[in-house]
Design a protein around this motif. Structure first.
Motif, PDB file in Angstrom:
ATOM      1  N   ALA A  29       0.819  -1.212   0.000  1.00 30.01           N
ATOM      2  CA  ALA A  29       0.000   0.000   0.000  1.00 30.01           C
ATOM      3  C   ALA A  29       0.855   1.265   0.000  1.00 30.01           C
ATOM      4  O   ALA A  29       0.329   2.372   0.089  1.00 30.01           O
ATOM      5  CB  ALA A  29      -0.919   0.000   1.219  1.00 30.01           C
ATOM      6  N   GLY A  30       2.164   1.092  -0.094  1.00 29.42           N
ATOM      7  CA  GLY A  30       3.059   2.238  -0.196  1.00 29.42           C
ATOM      8  C   GLY A  30       3.723   2.661   1.093  1.00 29.42           C
ATOM      9  O   GLY A  30       4.441   3.668   1.120  1.00 29.42           O
ATOM     10  N   LYS A  31       3.511   1.911   2.177  1.00 29.27           N
ATOM     11  CA  LYS A  31       4.152   2.237   3.444  1.00 29.27           C
ATOM     12  C   LYS A  31       5.580   1.699   3.458  1.00 29.27           C
ATOM     13  O   LYS A  31       5.880   0.659   2.877  1.00 29.27           O
ATOM     14  CB  LYS A  31       3.371   1.638   4.618  1.00 29.27           C
ATOM     15  N   LYS A  32       6.446   2.401   4.159  1.00 27.68           N
ATOM     16  CA  LYS A  32       7.819   1.928   4.328  1.00 27.68           C
ATOM     17  C   LYS A  32       7.886   1.135   5.627  1.00 27.68           C
ATOM     18  O   LYS A  32       7.479   1.627   6.687  1.00 27.68           O
ATOM     19  CB  LYS A  32       8.792   3.106   4.356  1.00 27.68           C
ATOM     20  N   VAL A  33       8.391  -0.090   5.538  1.00 26.35           N
ATOM     21  CA  VAL A  33       8.336  -1.043   6.641  1.00 26.35           C
ATOM     22  C   VAL A  33       9.737  -1.588   6.919  1.00 26.35           C
ATOM     23  O   VAL A  33      10.492  -1.898   5.997  1.00 26.35           O
ATOM     24  CB  VAL A  33       7.379  -2.206   6.285  1.00 26.35           C
ATOM     25  N   ALA A  34      10.075  -1.715   8.201  1.00 26.30           N
ATOM     26  CA  ALA A  34      11.363  -2.296   8.590  1.00 26.30           C
ATOM     27  C   ALA A  34      11.156  -3.252   9.760  1.00 26.30           C
ATOM     28  O   ALA A  34      10.147  -3.185  10.462  1.00 26.30           O
ATOM     29  CB  ALA A  34      12.360  -1.207   8.965  1.00 26.30           C
TER      30      ALA A  34
END
Length: 242
Positions: A29-34
């Motif tokens: 969905a376009g979120k940046k995840v770590a």
């Protein structure tokens, strides 16, 4: 690197089992995840630290992570002490997440509950400017995530909310199966474990089906929150129904 969601697991494979569907859905969905793993899982019955590193890197690709790192605390013996709290504060300030996901408050493995408290406390303390931390020889600014959510793991805990992962369940299972030494294996060269039998994956599916049923979808992941999430419109509920 600022991210939207930072997920903590005390062992490599915790986030895959507990919240990988959410991470994959969010990344798509376009979120940046770590992801940050607290330990190398060195006490695991099967595999080695090196195999777990390779497996974690493979799973990171499946989960579309922007970053993954390991804080190298002691598996089974890490303490909720100042040194470890500061490690977690430093990484929270490094990534500046809006949302933190972490282990269940209590679970079959005692590390899960202990790490849950450690991360939640660090998330709060990270917002205090008089706690000084340094990263890359530079002083860090305080940062407090908006929410800390605890994903449900082995034991059933009644969720405060669930996240629809119906479109990403197969990718969730793919991320779990990256841990070839741990799951879905009848390899008798190492001792069998609670999670190594292929039947264990059926429990993952059953949990996701059960949680999905609560909101009328096929698969979901469950979360607990000490802070009550709020809304300012009923539109989200209406969209779910329609």
């Amino acid at each position: 690197m600022k991210v939207d969601i930072l997920a903590f697991g005390v062992h490599p494979d915790d986030v895959e089992l507990g919240c990988s569907g959410t991470l994959i859905a969010s990344a798509k969905a376009g979120k940046k995840v770590a992801v940050v793993d607290l330990t190398g899982g060195e006490l695991g019955t099967r595999g080695t630290v090196d195999t777990r590193k390779t497996e974690a890197a493979d799973a990171a690709g499946v989960m579309l992570l922007a970053a993954r790192e390991n804080l190298e605390m002691a598996d089974g013996f890490f303490q909720h002490d100042e040194a470890n709290v500061r490690k977690v504060i430093t990484v929270i300030r490094k990534y500046q997440p809006e949302i933190v996901l972490c282990n269940a408050p209590e679970d079959r493995h005692p590390d899960h509950g202990r790490s849950s408290k450690l991360v939640a406390d660090a998330a709060f303390l990270s917002g205090l400017r008089k706690i000084e931390t340094v990263y890359n020889n530079q002083p860090q600014q305080q940062w407090r995530p908006a929410y800390v959510f605890h994903y449900i793991q082995d034991r059933y805990l009644k969720p405060d909310f669930v996240f629809d992962i119906s479109d990403h369940f197969e990718e969730k299972i793919k991320s779990v199966l990256c841990y070839k030494t741990q799951f879905n294996t009848l390899d008798a060269s190492e001792p069998a474990t609670y999670i190594s039998n292929p039947d264990f994956l059926e429990t993952i599916k059953g949990r996701a089906l059960m949680l999905g049923k609560r909101i009328g979808v096929k698969y979901a992941e469950g979360y607990l929150s000490a802070k009550t999430p709020g809304i300012n419109s009923f539109d989200a509920f209406i969209q779910q129904v329609t």
